[in-house]
Design a protein around this motif. Structure first.
Motif, PDB file in Angstrom:
ATOM      1  N   THR A  85       9.564  10.736   5.404  1.00 56.21           N
ATOM      2  CA  THR A  85       9.725  10.716   3.941  1.00 56.21           C
ATOM      3  C   THR A  85       9.492  12.114   3.374  1.00 56.21           C
ATOM      4  O   THR A  85       8.942  12.984   4.058  1.00 56.21           O
ATOM      5  CB  THR A  85       8.707   9.763   3.278  1.00 56.21           C
ATOM      6  OG1 THR A  85       7.424  10.409   3.234  1.00 56.21           O
ATOM      7  CG2 THR A  85       8.596   8.450   4.032  1.00 56.21           C
ATOM      8  N   PRO A  86       9.851  12.348   2.110  1.00 59.19           N
ATOM      9  CA  PRO A  86       9.522  13.624   1.461  1.00 59.19           C
ATOM     10  C   PRO A  86       8.120  13.638   0.867  1.00 59.19           C
ATOM     11  O   PRO A  86       7.719  14.632   0.250  1.00 59.19           O
ATOM     12  CB  PRO A  86      10.572  13.719   0.355  1.00 59.19           C
ATOM     13  CG  PRO A  86      10.850  12.288  -0.017  1.00 59.19           C
ATOM     14  CD  PRO A  86      10.752  11.513   1.277  1.00 59.19           C
ATOM     15  N   TYR A  87       7.362  12.568   1.054  1.00 61.40           N
ATOM     16  CA  TYR A  87       6.061  12.424   0.406  1.00 61.40           C
ATOM     17  C   TYR A  87       4.947  12.953   1.296  1.00 61.40           C
ATOM     18  O   TYR A  87       5.081  13.089   2.508  1.00 61.40           O
ATOM     19  CB  TYR A  87       5.813  10.966   0.042  1.00 61.40           C
ATOM     20  CG  TYR A  87       6.928  10.368  -0.770  1.00 61.40           C
ATOM     21  CD1 TYR A  87       7.184  10.810  -2.068  1.00 61.40           C
ATOM     22  CD2 TYR A  87       7.761   9.381  -0.224  1.00 61.40           C
ATOM     23  CE1 TYR A  87       8.230  10.273  -2.807  1.00 61.40           C
ATOM     24  CE2 TYR A  87       8.799   8.849  -0.950  1.00 61.40           C
ATOM     25  CZ  TYR A  87       9.034   9.300  -2.247  1.00 61.40           C
ATOM     26  OH  TYR A  87      10.071   8.779  -2.971  1.00 61.40           O
ATOM     27  N   ARG A  88       3.799  13.190   0.642  1.00 65.71           N
ATOM     28  CA  ARG A  88       2.638  13.712   1.347  1.00 65.71           C
ATOM     29  C   ARG A  88       1.396  12.901   0.967  1.00 65.71           C
ATOM     30  O   ARG A  88       1.417  12.093   0.035  1.00 65.71           O
ATOM     31  CB  ARG A  88       2.440  15.199   1.034  1.00 65.71           C
ATOM     32  CG  ARG A  88       3.530  16.066   1.659  1.00 65.71           C
ATOM     33  CD  ARG A  88       3.295  17.551   1.413  1.00 65.71           C
ATOM     34  NE  ARG A  88       4.242  18.341   2.199  1.00 65.71           N
ATOM     35  CZ  ARG A  88       4.005  18.800   3.422  1.00 65.71           C
ATOM     36  NH1 ARG A  88       2.826  18.574   3.993  1.00 65.71           N
ATOM     37  NH2 ARG A  88       4.920  19.493   4.086  1.00 65.71           N
ATOM     38  N   ALA A  89       0.316  13.168   1.683  1.00 65.14           N
ATOM     39  CA  ALA A  89      -0.902  12.383   1.527  1.00 65.14           C
ATOM     40  C   ALA A  89      -1.406  12.380   0.090  1.00 65.14           C
ATOM     41  O   ALA A  89      -1.854  11.353  -0.422  1.00 65.14           O
ATOM     42  CB  ALA A  89      -1.965  12.892   2.472  1.00 65.14           C
ATOM     43  N   LYS A  90      -1.366  13.549  -0.575  1.00 62.83           N
ATOM     44  CA  LYS A  90      -1.879  13.621  -1.945  1.00 62.83           C
ATOM     45  C   LYS A  90      -1.056  12.772  -2.913  1.00 62.83           C
ATOM     46  O   LYS A  90      -1.557  12.404  -3.987  1.00 62.83           O
ATOM     47  CB  LYS A  90      -1.907  15.072  -2.417  1.00 62.83           C
ATOM     48  CG  LYS A  90      -3.005  15.913  -1.768  1.00 62.83           C
ATOM     49  CD  LYS A  90      -3.045  17.322  -2.328  1.00 62.83           C
ATOM     50  CE  LYS A  90      -4.170  18.144  -1.681  1.00 62.83           C
ATOM     51  NZ  LYS A  90      -4.200  19.538  -2.200  1.00 62.83           N
ATOM     52  N   ASP A  91       0.175  12.466  -2.546  1.00 63.49           N
ATOM     53  CA  ASP A  91       1.023  11.664  -3.426  1.00 63.49           C
ATOM     54  C   ASP A  91       0.559  10.214  -3.500  1.00 63.49           C
ATOM     55  O   ASP A  91       0.869   9.518  -4.471  1.00 63.49           O
ATOM     56  CB  ASP A  91       2.477  11.690  -2.931  1.00 63.49           C
ATOM     57  CG  ASP A  91       3.090  13.071  -2.994  1.00 63.49           C
ATOM     58  OD1 ASP A  91       2.718  13.849  -3.893  1.00 63.49           O
ATOM     59  OD2 ASP A  91       3.947  13.372  -2.130  1.00 63.49           O
ATOM     60  N   ILE A  92      -0.163   9.747  -2.495  1.00 68.09           N
ATOM     61  CA  ILE A  92      -0.499   8.317  -2.437  1.00 68.09           C
ATOM     62  C   ILE A  92      -1.997   8.045  -2.503  1.00 68.09           C
ATOM     63  O   ILE A  92      -2.406   6.888  -2.642  1.00 68.09           O
ATOM     64  CB  ILE A  92       0.074   7.667  -1.171  1.00 68.09           C
ATOM     65  CG1 ILE A  92      -0.601   8.202   0.093  1.00 68.09           C
ATOM     66  CG2 ILE A  92       1.596   7.869  -1.092  1.00 68.09           C
ATOM     67  CD1 ILE A  92      -0.248   7.428   1.350  1.00 68.09           C
ATOM     68  N   ALA A  93      -2.823   9.077  -2.391  1.00 67.42           N
ATOM     69  CA  ALA A  93      -4.273   8.869  -2.325  1.00 67.42           C
ATOM     70  C   ALA A  93      -4.887   8.738  -3.712  1.00 67.42           C
ATOM     71  O   ALA A  93      -4.543   9.490  -4.627  1.00 67.42           O
ATOM     72  CB  ALA A  93      -4.929  10.013  -1.574  1.00 67.42           C
ATOM     73  N   ASP A  94      -5.806   7.791  -3.853  1.00 63.42           N
ATOM     74  CA  ASP A  94      -6.651   7.697  -5.042  1.00 63.42           C
ATOM     75  C   ASP A  94      -8.022   8.231  -4.651  1.00 63.42           C
ATOM     76  O   ASP A  94      -8.848   7.512  -4.093  1.00 63.42           O
ATOM     77  CB  ASP A  94      -6.742   6.249  -5.505  1.00 63.42           C
ATOM     78  CG  ASP A  94      -7.629   6.064  -6.733  1.00 63.42           C
ATOM     79  OD1 ASP A  94      -8.267   7.057  -7.165  1.00 63.42           O
ATOM     80  OD2 ASP A  94      -7.702   4.928  -7.246  1.00 63.42           O
ATOM     81  N   THR A  95      -8.245   9.506  -4.918  1.00 68.58           N
ATOM     82  CA  THR A  95      -9.468  10.168  -4.460  1.00 68.58           C
ATOM     83  C   THR A  95     -10.684   9.830  -5.311  1.00 68.58           C
ATOM     84  O   THR A  95     -11.790  10.289  -5.021  1.00 68.58           O
ATOM     85  CB  THR A  95      -9.263  11.689  -4.426  1.00 68.58           C
ATOM     86  OG1 THR A  95      -8.906  12.136  -5.742  1.00 68.58           O
ATOM     87  CG2 THR A  95      -8.169  12.077  -3.439  1.00 68.58           C
TER      88      THR A  95
END
Length: 594
Positions: free
Chosen positions: A166-176
């Motif tokens: 995908t073009p996505y990365r970890a920061k795109d999906i994480a709720d920190t």
């Protein structure tokens, strides 16, 4: 009566043929439980089971946590797999070898991750890699299980690793802002499933596990707030195309039981069975458990009973049987431990050291009569609960009743008794002691035994021909949209069936008969309305009483009997009552077959 909210769409149950060999008999009974088609009669438990086609019977095998704990290695897991074969356990159905937690690598920020943000395996512990370990286990005819927890690792977010494909990365999906529960390296962030790439991240992890040959996946640290993760993993595992038995852990909320059942193949009903009271680090070593951790399962097993069935099971946690008294239980207590797990239809996943099995425990674990009770596809109900005296009972598809009597006390003998009427039939039954295999002969009306502290007696009671046999409505098949209710007193069993107010609303029982004959049947019902609620009564698809009157009983707590004689064939019969008006059926409690 007016319809409450909620619907029930579980599995349909049909009768299975009797087998002489216990394991073959259990397989026949369990496999005689196909999925119901939409809109047809349905059968408890009161929620749709996972339709992934797996765990039609409870899983059997071994898990690393209880004995190996935080120090798993490739060599240790292989040794347990070897022992599963050499001990004869595999031949009895114990086929899963499950690697639990602490196979991963950590640093100060949590889990070390691969290039796509997934946990990295500790190559010092597993130098050949997980796929090679799975291949080794598969070569022995066993199945390989693995472990994960919800969320995404902090190190993945810090590195902002790409999500595979995908073009996505970890920061795109994480709720920190929130951290998930994790028992090892910690530092797991929530995943925001509203964000693109979130499902794809879980998919990539599931694909990796499938490529390694994982057959069973335990997702641990699950709470009700993790339902989005549980759904995501269900979708991801299905998308791999590999059959992967899906297990949830631990101490899950019973309020969400229908959701766990819909999405998974098993779910832990309590915290760990281990006592963490051993002499080693973090309470490791022997003893592994104690009697209090076993007896606490009795109430949870009773509370969760209705949710167990083919495709999804209440998991009481690991079996601490195999290494004798040093596990923290006496021989009597270990037999009771296995008896409860078998009656509850819990997965049988051993937690002991298979390389050091003793003969007493091996005999317990390979007792085919006990295994058959576990594998029959039925979770027992508690029918006596009086201090240390407990009795559990279940009716198998061939009409036999399996009954377990327990003294759960830590001291003092107890005389524990049960009447056949409490178990759901009357008259005389042929009794077999399932632990010893001894024939107990014909026993009339009731059964009683004096038990040592922690001791159990497990019997099979086969009702004699001509006995009155009770078939509770809540254990029958019923129209989708029906509910099993308990808000009107005076019912038998655990509840009564409240069908939709509609023409055709119905309940159907499977009834055994030793011969072709005319037999009396009694339907117990309540109708709190002023209008009658007539029903057609059919046997094996033929209407034998059209528009049979089921008149008002005045109140919903006033139960009455409607008795008629019906033709039965030898073997299994279906008896259905079906509403003929838009008012629907009365509340239905049970059917007695004479």
């Amino acid at each position: 009566m007016p319809r409450p909210p909620g619907s029930r769409t579980p599995l349909s149950r049909t009768a299975g043929a009797r087998r002489t060999a216990p394991l073959r008999r259990a397989l026949a009974l369990a496999l005689a439980l196909p999925l119901a088609a939409a809109g047809q009669l349905t059968d408890p438990p009161p929620a749709a089971a996972s339709d992934n086609g797996l765990s039609i019977r409870p899983a059997m095998g071994w898990s690393s946590w209880s004995f190996v704990r935080r120090w798993p290695t490739e060599a240790k897991i292989k040794a347990q797999a070897d022992a599963m074969l050499s001990s004869g356990l595999k031949d009895k159905g114990y086929i899963h070898i499950n690697l639990d937690d602490f196979y991963q690598k950590c640093d100060a920020n949590g889990f070390i991750v691969d290039d796509y943000g997934r946990w990295a395996v500790d190559e010092k512990k597993f130098p050949s890699g997980i796929k090679a370990l799975a291949d080794y286990i598969h070569d022995k005819g066993l199945k390989f299980g693995f472990y994960v927890t919800p969320g995404i690792a902090k190190n993945a977010v810090t590195r902002n690793t790409p999500i595979e494909g995908t073009p996505y990365r970890a920061k795109d999906i994480a709720d920190t802002s929130k951290q998930e529960k994790n028992y090892n390296c910690k530092n797991m962030y929530y995943i925001d499933y509203s964000k693109p790439g979130s499902q794809e991240f879980v998919n990539s992890w599931a694909r990796q596990f499938a490529s390694w040959g994982v057959d069973y996946l335990k997702i641990d640290g699950v709470g009700s707030h993790d339902i989005p993760d549980v759904r995501a993993w269900d979708k991801a595992l299905r998308a791999t195309g590999r059959p992967i038995n899906y297990a949830l852990s631990n101490n899950l909320a019973i309020a969400d039981a229908p959701t766990w059942r819909q999405l998974a193949n098993s779910w832990r009903t309590q915290g760990d069975v281990e006592c963490y009271c051993g002499p080693g680090p973090n309470g490791s070593g022997y003893p592994l458990t104690d009697w209090g951790h076993i007896t606490s399962r009795f109430t949870s097993a009773a509370n969760w009973q209705q949710y167990a069935g083919p495709g999804g099971w209440n998991d009481l946690d690991s079996l601490q049987i195999g290494n004798g008294d040093q596990v923290g239980l006496t021989a009597d207590q270990r037999r009771s431990h296995l008896t409860l797990w078998a009656m509850a239809a819990s997965p049988l996943l051993l937690g002991t050291d298979l390389t050091a099995l003793n003969t007493t425990d091996t005999a317990m674990l390979t007792n085919e009569r006990l295994i058959a009770v576990n594998q029959d596809g039925v979770a027992a109900k508690r029918i006596v609960n009086s201090g240390a005296k407990q009795v559990w009972s279940k009716r198998e598809a061939d009409g036999d009743h399996v009954i377990a009597l327990f003294n759960t006390g830590a001291s003092g003998n107890q005389t524990v008794s049960v009447t056949w009427a409490q178990a759901g039939f009357t008259g005389t039954a042929q009794v077999t002691d399932l632990w010893s295999g001894r024939d107990g002969g014909a026993v009339a009306d009731s059964y009683s035994v004096t038990l040592r502290p922690g001791e159990t007696r497990l019997i099979r009671a086969a009702p004699a021909a001509g006995n009155t046999v009770r078939h509770e409505a809540e254990n029958a098949s019923y129209t989708a949209g029906s509910t099993v209710d308990s808000n009107h007193g005076g019912f038998s069993g655990s509840g009564f069936v409240n069908t939709p107010n509609a023409v055709g609303s119905s309940v159907e029982w499977t009834v055994e008969s030793a011969s072709a004959r005319s037999a009396p049947v009694t339907v117990r019902y309540a109708n709190g309305t002023a209008q009658g609620r007539p029903m057609d009564v059919s046997v094996n698809g033929t209407v034998v009483a059209a528009g049979r009157a089921f008149d008002s009983t005045g109140t919903w707590t006033n139960w009455t009997d409607a008795t008629l004689t019906v033709p039965l064939q030898a073997g299994a019969n279906t008896i259905r009552v079906s509403a003929t008006t838009a008012n629907g059926a009365p509340n239905l409690d049970y059917l007695d077959r004479g």
